[in-house]
Motif scaffolding. Structure first.
Motif, PDB file in Angstrom:
ATOM      1  N   GLN A  29       0.829  -1.213   0.000  1.00 16.49           N
ATOM      2  CA  GLN A  29       0.000   0.000   0.000  1.00 16.49           C
ATOM      3  C   GLN A  29       0.863   1.261   0.000  1.00 16.49           C
ATOM      4  O   GLN A  29       0.547   2.227  -0.691  1.00 16.49           O
ATOM      5  N   ARG A 162      -3.591   7.691   0.653  1.00 21.83           N
ATOM      6  CA  ARG A 162      -4.008   6.693   1.642  1.00 21.83           C
ATOM      7  C   ARG A 162      -5.529   6.515   1.590  1.00 21.83           C
ATOM      8  O   ARG A 162      -6.042   5.396   1.565  1.00 21.83           O
ATOM      9  N   GLY A 163      -6.252   7.631   1.590  1.00 20.96           N
ATOM     10  CA  GLY A 163      -7.712   7.559   1.557  1.00 20.96           C
ATOM     11  C   GLY A 163      -8.229   6.844   0.338  1.00 20.96           C
ATOM     12  O   GLY A 163      -9.143   6.017   0.426  1.00 20.96           O
ATOM     13  N   VAL A 164      -7.655   7.138  -0.805  1.00 23.23           N
ATOM     14  CA  VAL A 164      -8.084   6.472  -2.039  1.00 23.23           C
ATOM     15  C   VAL A 164      -7.802   4.978  -1.940  1.00 23.23           C
ATOM     16  O   VAL A 164      -8.645   4.141  -2.273  1.00 23.23           O
ATOM     17  N   LEU A 166      -7.479   3.053   0.695  1.00 25.34           N
ATOM     18  CA  LEU A 166      -8.330   2.364   1.674  1.00 25.34           C
ATOM     19  C   LEU A 166      -9.765   2.238   1.183  1.00 25.34           C
ATOM     20  O   LEU A 166     -10.458   1.276   1.525  1.00 25.34           O
ATOM     21  N   ARG A 167     -10.242   3.170   0.373  1.00 27.14           N
ATOM     22  CA  ARG A 167     -11.594   3.050  -0.204  1.00 27.14           C
ATOM     23  C   ARG A 167     -11.658   1.970  -1.267  1.00 27.14           C
ATOM     24  O   ARG A 167     -12.718   1.444  -1.546  1.00 27.14           O
ATOM     25  N   ARG A 168     -10.523   1.631  -1.865  1.00 19.06           N
ATOM     26  CA  ARG A 168     -10.491   0.612  -2.917  1.00 19.06           C
ATOM     27  C   ARG A 168     -10.529  -0.804  -2.375  1.00 19.06           C
ATOM     28  O   ARG A 168     -10.649  -1.745  -3.147  1.00 19.06           O
ATOM     29  N   ARG A 169     -10.404  -0.992  -1.093  1.00 20.27           N
ATOM     30  CA  ARG A 169     -10.343  -2.361  -0.510  1.00 20.27           C
ATOM     31  C   ARG A 169     -11.544  -3.166  -0.875  1.00 20.27           C
ATOM     32  O   ARG A 169     -12.644  -2.851  -0.888  1.00 20.27           O
TER      33      ARG A 169
END
Length: 169
Positions: A29, A162-164, A166-169
């Motif tokens: 990541q 990071r936000g992008v 983590l939203r892709r998980r």
């Protein structure tokens, strides 16, 4: 509150943002890029740390933490010890794959050196010219604020990535 307190507070905010951007991410990541030419969280944090280390060490007349404390060897990057990320290309960004503990370890070592340095400053010290290559010449105060500004911009970019991710998980 004096100037040293303000600077220490500002660098503390950088530290909070850096830790928030890196916390809990894996090596993959940290190295992920939103496209083939984008920077990664790891590269952004490494770069902002290298610039802070370079600039603060220069004005403090000290060896960089990067080389003095052996971080250059621990990172095992295909760059020279003097590299800070300026002029890096996509392949250089892709080469930066490191665990979060190593990345934050180096950042925290630089942060500690920075705080020790700024805590020792008096208000009058900030008017000293540290770089005459610019018009007008750069004072210590301007240099330190420039580092804070650059750090916060890159830390914010890292937090966004990071936000992008983590939203892709």
């Amino acid at each position: 509150m004096n100037s040293a307190d303000v600077l220490a507070d500002a660098f503390g905010r950088v530290q909070e943002t850096v830790h928030g951007a890196v916390k809990g991410l894996t090596v993959d990541q940290l190295a992920a890029r939103l496209d083939d030419k984008a920077n990664s969280v790891a590269w952004l944090v490494w770069h902002l740390t290298r610039v802070q280390d370079d600039h603060v060490s220069e004005v403090a007349a000290a060896e960089e933490v990067w080389t003095e404390q052996g971080w250059y060897e621990r990172f095992e990057l295909p760059f020279s010890a003097a590299a800070t990320g300026y002029g890096h290309r996509a392949k250089d960004v892709a080469a930066l794959r490191v665990p979060p503990k190593l990345l934050l370890g180096y950042y925290d070592a630089v942060h500690e050196r920075t705080i020790d340095y700024v805590r020792g400053l008096r208000d009058a010290d900030l008017a000293a010219v540290v770089d005459e290559a610019w018009t007008p010449p750069v004072t210590l105060g301007v240099r330190l604020v420039s580092v804070i500004s650059d750090d916060l911009q890159h830390a914010g970019q890292a937090a966004f990535i990071r936000g992008v991710l983590l939203r892709r998980r």
